[in-house]
Design a protein around this motif. Structure first.
Motif, PDB file in Angstrom:
ATOM      1  N   PRO A  17       0.824  -1.234  -0.083  1.00 28.66           N
ATOM      2  CA  PRO A  17       0.087   0.023  -0.069  1.00 28.66           C
ATOM      3  C   PRO A  17       0.972   1.184   0.050  1.00 28.66           C
ATOM      4  CG  PRO A  17       0.011  -0.899   2.263  1.00 28.66           C
ATOM      5  CD  PRO A  17       0.701  -1.999   1.229  1.00 28.66           C
ATOM      6  N   VAL A  18       0.447   2.510  -0.533  1.00 25.64           N
ATOM      7  CA  VAL A  18       1.154   3.718  -0.754  1.00 25.64           C
ATOM      8  C   VAL A  18       0.903   4.343   0.750  1.00 25.64           C
ATOM      9  CG1 VAL A  18       0.988   5.992  -1.598  1.00 25.64           C
ATOM     10  CG2 VAL A  18       0.269   3.812  -3.023  1.00 25.64           C
ATOM     11  N   THR A  19       2.195   4.617   1.109  1.00 30.20           N
ATOM     12  CA  THR A  19       2.452   5.172   2.501  1.00 30.20           C
ATOM     13  C   THR A  19       1.767   6.426   2.688  1.00 30.20           C
ATOM     14  OG1 THR A  19       4.581   6.022   2.123  1.00 30.20           O
ATOM     15  CG2 THR A  19       4.509   3.707   3.002  1.00 30.20           C
ATOM     16  N   SER A  20       1.543   6.896   3.927  1.00 31.16           N
ATOM     17  CA  SER A  20       1.010   8.372   4.114  1.00 31.16           C
ATOM     18  C   SER A  20       2.052   9.375   3.568  1.00 31.16           C
ATOM     19  CB  SER A  20       0.609   8.383   5.708  1.00 31.16           C
ATOM     20  OG  SER A  20       1.862   8.078   6.381  1.00 31.16           O
ATOM     21  N   SER A  21       3.150   9.216   3.876  1.00 30.72           N
ATOM     22  CA  SER A  21       4.275  10.076   3.070  1.00 30.72           C
ATOM     23  C   SER A  21       4.203  10.215   1.818  1.00 30.72           C
ATOM     24  CB  SER A  21       5.702   9.785   3.653  1.00 30.72           C
ATOM     25  OG  SER A  21       6.019   8.522   3.171  1.00 30.72           O
ATOM     26  N   GLN A  25       3.167  13.631  -0.315  1.00 32.71           N
ATOM     27  CA  GLN A  25       4.036  14.107  -1.213  1.00 32.71           C
ATOM     28  C   GLN A  25       3.421  14.421  -2.283  1.00 32.71           C
ATOM     29  OE1 GLN A  25       6.984  15.256  -1.277  1.00 32.71           O
ATOM     30  NE2 GLN A  25       7.397  15.559  -3.532  1.00 32.71           N
ATOM     31  N   SER A  26       2.312  13.315  -2.949  1.00 30.34           N
ATOM     32  CA  SER A  26       1.591  13.485  -3.999  1.00 30.34           C
ATOM     33  C   SER A  26       0.454  14.664  -3.886  1.00 30.34           C
ATOM     34  CB  SER A  26       0.992  12.164  -4.298  1.00 30.34           C
ATOM     35  OG  SER A  26      -0.044  12.171  -5.342  1.00 30.34           O
ATOM     36  N   ARG A  28       0.968  17.202  -2.216  1.00 29.45           N
ATOM     37  CA  ARG A  28       2.007  18.561  -2.400  1.00 29.45           C
ATOM     38  C   ARG A  28       2.213  18.978  -3.874  1.00 29.45           C
ATOM     39  NH1 ARG A  28       4.495  16.719   2.600  1.00 29.45           N
ATOM     40  NH2 ARG A  28       5.998  15.608   1.249  1.00 29.45           N
ATOM     41  N   GLU A  29       2.592  17.764  -4.477  1.00 29.04           N
ATOM     42  CA  GLU A  29       2.886  18.018  -6.032  1.00 29.04           C
ATOM     43  C   GLU A  29       1.790  18.565  -6.769  1.00 29.04           C
ATOM     44  OE1 GLU A  29       4.293  14.295  -7.514  1.00 29.04           O
ATOM     45  OE2 GLU A  29       6.332  14.706  -6.346  1.00 29.04           O
ATOM     46  N   GLN A  30       0.471  18.068  -6.395  1.00 33.76           N
ATOM     47  CA  GLN A  30      -0.718  18.333  -7.120  1.00 33.76           C
ATOM     48  C   GLN A  30      -1.010  19.777  -6.837  1.00 33.76           C
ATOM     49  OE1 GLN A  30      -3.735  15.178  -6.134  1.00 33.76           O
ATOM     50  NE2 GLN A  30      -2.658  13.759  -7.324  1.00 33.76           N
ATOM     51  N   THR A  31      -0.860  20.048  -5.572  1.00 35.71           N
ATOM     52  CA  THR A  31      -1.243  21.502  -5.039  1.00 35.71           C
ATOM     53  C   THR A  31      -0.622  22.539  -5.793  1.00 35.71           C
ATOM     54  OG1 THR A  31      -2.232  20.663  -2.828  1.00 35.71           O
ATOM     55  CG2 THR A  31      -1.642  22.878  -3.026  1.00 35.71           C
ATOM     56  N   GLY A  32       0.708  22.210  -5.764  1.00 36.49           N
ATOM     57  CA  GLY A  32       1.859  23.172  -6.167  1.00 36.49           C
ATOM     58  C   GLY A  32       1.410  23.231  -7.734  1.00 36.49           C
ATOM     59  N   GLN A  33       1.204  22.345  -8.562  1.00 35.51           N
ATOM     60  CA  GLN A  33       0.985  22.367 -10.063  1.00 35.51           C
ATOM     61  C   GLN A  33      -0.324  23.171 -10.091  1.00 35.51           C
ATOM     62  OE1 GLN A  33       2.911  21.211 -12.343  1.00 35.51           O
ATOM     63  NE2 GLN A  33       1.492  22.365 -13.787  1.00 35.51           N
ATOM     64  N   ALA A  34      -1.283  22.981  -9.274  1.00 36.13           N
ATOM     65  CA  ALA A  34      -2.513  23.800  -9.548  1.00 36.13           C
ATOM     66  C   ALA A  34      -2.297  25.276  -9.234  1.00 36.13           C
ATOM     67  CB  ALA A  34      -3.474  23.229  -8.310  1.00 36.13           C
ATOM     68  N   ALA A  35      -1.493  25.474  -8.168  1.00 39.59           N
ATOM     69  CA  ALA A  35      -0.970  27.104  -7.756  1.00 39.59           C
ATOM     70  C   ALA A  35      -0.328  27.701  -9.063  1.00 39.59           C
ATOM     71  CB  ALA A  35      -0.140  27.145  -6.737  1.00 39.59           C
ATOM     72  N   GLU A  58       0.165  23.103   6.943  1.00 43.43           N
ATOM     73  CA  GLU A  58      -0.739  23.517   7.814  1.00 43.43           C
ATOM     74  C   GLU A  58      -2.034  23.054   7.148  1.00 43.43           C
ATOM     75  OE1 GLU A  58       0.098  27.502   6.822  1.00 43.43           O
ATOM     76  OE2 GLU A  58       2.150  27.523   8.006  1.00 43.43           O
ATOM     77  N   ARG A  59      -2.404  23.441   5.783  1.00 44.75           N
ATOM     78  CA  ARG A  59      -3.743  23.095   5.277  1.00 44.75           C
ATOM     79  C   ARG A  59      -3.398  22.465   3.877  1.00 44.75           C
ATOM     80  NH1 ARG A  59      -8.241  27.558   4.818  1.00 44.75           N
ATOM     81  NH2 ARG A  59      -9.451  25.560   4.885  1.00 44.75           N
ATOM     82  N   PRO A  60      -2.888  21.295   4.031  1.00 38.38           N
ATOM     83  CA  PRO A  60      -2.584  20.425   2.667  1.00 38.38           C
ATOM     84  C   PRO A  60      -3.753  20.514   1.855  1.00 38.38           C
ATOM     85  CG  PRO A  60      -2.866  18.963   4.439  1.00 38.38           C
ATOM     86  CD  PRO A  60      -2.821  20.182   4.977  1.00 38.38           C
ATOM     87  N   GLY A  61      -3.256  20.408   0.364  1.00 37.14           N
ATOM     88  CA  GLY A  61      -4.384  20.489  -0.545  1.00 37.14           C
ATOM     89  C   GLY A  61      -5.018  22.016  -0.878  1.00 37.14           C
ATOM     90  N   TYR A  62      -4.607  22.947  -0.004  1.00 37.32           N
ATOM     91  CA  TYR A  62      -5.326  24.326  -0.096  1.00 37.32           C
ATOM     92  C   TYR A  62      -4.211  25.222  -0.604  1.00 37.32           C
ATOM     93  CZ  TYR A  62      -9.652  22.724   2.137  1.00 37.32           C
ATOM     94  OH  TYR A  62     -10.802  22.199   2.782  1.00 37.32           O
TER      95      TYR A  62
END
Length: 208
Positions: A17-21, A25-26, A28-35, A58-62
């Motif tokens: 299974p994919v770990t929480s870390s 990371q995934s 963070r990458e998606q959020t960064g790309q969206a920004a 602090e607020r991952p995904g935002y």
């Protein structure tokens, strides 16, 4: 020393299974790309004062936006409305068509990219069905506060709308009168996508 991995061991690793870390990371990458994409769009529109920033742990995904001047906010609102010009134009055409037929209906509004129609009385719903091509009631006026009669109006309007808009679908919800809250029976018309709403306008303007 050479380490050899058997096929079964490789398969076992791929099934882990994919770990929480890794998930964080995934994200963070998606959020960064969206920004980045939002920043490019804002710069292309000339709104350089807006700076999308990932909120981090602090607020991952935002994504946060810095304080903006009122003029920038107005320009952003103008650009959004311009992009949704077709929806606003269709809503206005519907409003005019309702008035032309003397239908007591709330002004259509644009919400979530769709045309919001709102609540109408059962009498208005029956009139709308007739405008869209449903045959008039042959019997004496129905008691539209009763469930069977209200359901009959719902069916008439649903069929007339579908025929008039060439297969368009309209969610309808019948609300019987309520003595407790002192409200008369009414019907809620579901939201329409812009394409179906345009067909609705055409049917009202030129007949079903």
């Amino acid at each position: 020393m050479t380490v050899t991995t058997t096929e079964s061991e490789a398969t076992a690793k791929s099934d882990e299974p994919v770990t929480s870390s890794e998930t964080r990371q995934s994200r963070r990458e998606q959020t960064g790309q969206a920004a980045i994409e939002l920043d490019r769009a804002l710069h292309a529109a000339g709104l350089k004062a807006l700076s999308p920033i990932p909120m981090g742990s602090e607020r991952p995904g935002y994504i946060g936006l810095n304080d903006i001047h009122a003029n920038t906010a107005l320009e952003l609102a103008r650009l959004i409305r311009k992009a949704m010009k077709s929806a606003f134009k269709t809503a206005e055409a519907l409003r005019s068509a309702f008035r032309a037929h003397g239908l007591d209906m709330p002004d259509p509004a644009v919400y979530g990219g769709k045309i919001h129609l709102g609540d109408i009385s059962l009498a208005t719903a029956d009139r709308l069905a007739c405008v869209l091509g449903a045959p008039p009631q042959r019997d004496s006026p129905l008691d539209l506060t009763e469930w069977p009669e209200g359901q009959q109006v719902l069916d008439r309007l649903s069929s007339a709308f579908k025929a008039a808009t060439r297969g368009g679908f309209l969610d309808l919800y019948f609300h019987p009168d309520c003595l407790r809250c002192n409200k008369e029976a009414e019907m809620t018309l579901g939201d329409l996508n812009v394409r179906t709403a345009r067909r609705f306008v055409t049917a009202l303007q030129f007949g079903a």
